[in-house]
Scaffold this motif. Structure first.
Motif, PDB file in Angstrom:
ATOM      1  N   GLU A  15       0.907  -1.309  -0.223  1.00 16.61           N
ATOM      2  CA  GLU A  15      -0.024  -0.146   0.076  1.00 16.61           C
ATOM      3  C   GLU A  15       0.557   1.499   0.081  1.00 16.61           C
ATOM      4  N   SER A  16       0.137   2.329  -0.389  1.00 17.68           N
ATOM      5  CA  SER A  16       0.802   3.675  -0.384  1.00 17.68           C
ATOM      6  C   SER A  16       2.388   3.637  -1.081  1.00 17.68           C
ATOM      7  N   SER A  56      -0.035   3.689   5.684  1.00 16.93           N
ATOM      8  CA  SER A  56       0.244   4.647   4.574  1.00 16.93           C
ATOM      9  C   SER A  56       1.874   5.290   5.233  1.00 16.93           C
ATOM     10  N   ASN A  98      -6.401   6.188   7.866  1.00  9.52           N
ATOM     11  CA  ASN A  98      -6.047   5.231   6.829  1.00  9.52           C
ATOM     12  C   ASN A  98      -4.842   5.939   5.944  1.00  9.52           C
ATOM     13  N   GLU A  99      -5.090   6.600   5.051  1.00  9.02           N
ATOM     14  CA  GLU A  99      -3.949   7.194   4.043  1.00  9.02           C
ATOM     15  C   GLU A  99      -3.370   8.651   4.371  1.00  9.02           C
ATOM     16  N   ASN A 135      -9.486   7.209   0.959  1.00  6.85           N
ATOM     17  CA  ASN A 135      -8.620   6.283   0.545  1.00  6.85           C
ATOM     18  C   ASN A 135      -7.390   7.290  -0.113  1.00  6.85           C
ATOM     19  N   GLY A 136      -6.881   7.011  -0.996  1.00  8.94           N
ATOM     20  CA  GLY A 136      -5.687   7.850  -1.527  1.00  8.94           C
ATOM     21  C   GLY A 136      -6.145   9.388  -1.574  1.00  8.94           C
ATOM     22  N   GLY A 183      -5.893   3.956  -3.928  1.00 10.21           N
ATOM     23  CA  GLY A 183      -4.579   4.967  -3.883  1.00 10.21           C
ATOM     24  C   GLY A 183      -4.620   5.675  -5.210  1.00 10.21           C
ATOM     25  N   ALA A 223      -3.104   0.432  -5.010  1.00 10.66           N
ATOM     26  CA  ALA A 223      -2.687   1.933  -4.979  1.00 10.66           C
ATOM     27  C   ALA A 223      -1.542   1.880  -6.177  1.00 10.66           C
TER      28      ALA A 223
END
Length: 274
Positions: A15-16, A56, A98-99, A135-136, A183, A223
């Motif tokens: 992720e991220s 993230s 989260n992000e 999210n992103g 993402g 992402a």
């Protein structure tokens, strides 16, 4: 349509993704790791995070790494010694985060169902709420617009950014139909790339929702990030996904991969190409 190539395999759930210091970095869910992968595919665990899911990552302008310890509602900062300390305790704002994105002024935005702003002095405050699972996030190069993927609302949402980092003028930047954006990243043409887990693709869209390009993948796309020497490589973290309640069952299969594809326009804005 661009074809993808595998740069790294055997991840948990990447992720991220962030392009930083000549490598692609990402949080590796379920493993307590942040990993960096070179363009040759060499992989390094750069830091271990004392949480099950390091949600993230991003960097402050001074080069310090930030990590979202989401289940604890903490934003952590890596010190010169390599250890992690609490940069901001956001538990008074929301239960889970989260992000993360850091803009060009050093302001950090962290989201979930709300958006918290953490200013360079480490002070956090809520600047938006009511997100259908944020999210992103990405910030435009002029630091004036924040774009957020609302996964459960099937849209990209934009806010104006005030001089003090506050958000206003919430609006739909792009209606994505049935897609569930995760993402995201910006390119120099002002388009947004977003990843989609259930539909197993990454998509490039203009403001308003016009689809410019689609990259299909054989598993869920979590992402994406533009990077590489010229900023024109799209990096995608993808994995087989059975849902949060079966994350560890899927984790055992180690289906996580880091993919690359050619992109028509280089990355821009924030997360920065460090």
């Amino acid at each position: 349509m661009s074809e993808t190539q595998v740069l790294a395999a055997g991840l948990g759930f990447g992720e991220s993704p962030r392009w930083h210091d000549g490598r692609l970095w990402c949080a590796n869910w379920g493993t307590q790791e942040v990993v960096a992968v070179s363009l040759d595919g060499d992989r390094e665990v750069t830091v271990r995070v004392p949480t099950t899911v390091p949600y993230s990552i991003d960097w402050l302008p001074n080069g310090q790494l930030l990590v979202v310890s989401g289940q604890e509602a903490l934003l952590l900062r890596q010190e010169a010694s390599g250890t992690l300390s609490t940069y901001a305790d956001l538990s008074g704002i929301d239960k889970t985060f989260n992000e993360l994105v850091v803009d060009g002024r050093g302001n950090a935005y962290v989201n979930g169902s709300t958006i918290a702003l953490v200013t360079p002095d480490g002070t956090g405050r809520q600047v938006a709420d009511g997100l259908a699972w944020g999210n992103g996030m990405a910030v435009t190069p002029d630091n004036k617009t924040l774009i957020v993927a609302e996964s459960h609302a099937n849209q990209l949402t934009a806010f104006d950014i005030a001089d003090d980092g506050g958000l206003s003028n919430r609006r739909v930047w792009a209606d994505l139909g049935a897609d569930n954006p995760d993402g995201i990243c910006l390119d120099a043409d002002g388009a947004v790339w977003y990843a989609d887990v259930p539909h197993q693709h990454c998509v490039r869209v203009r403001e308003g929702g016009e689809v410019l390009q689609r990259v299909p993948v054989d598993r869920g796309c979590f992402a994406c990030m533009l990077g590489g020497p010229d900023g024109r490589t799209l990096f995608v973290v993808a994995a087989g996904w059975l849902g949060m309640d079966r994350m560890y069952e899927a984790l055992d299969a180690r289906t996580g991969v880091l993919l690359t594809a050619a992109a028509p326009s280089p990355g821009a804005g924030y997360p920065a190409l460090g």
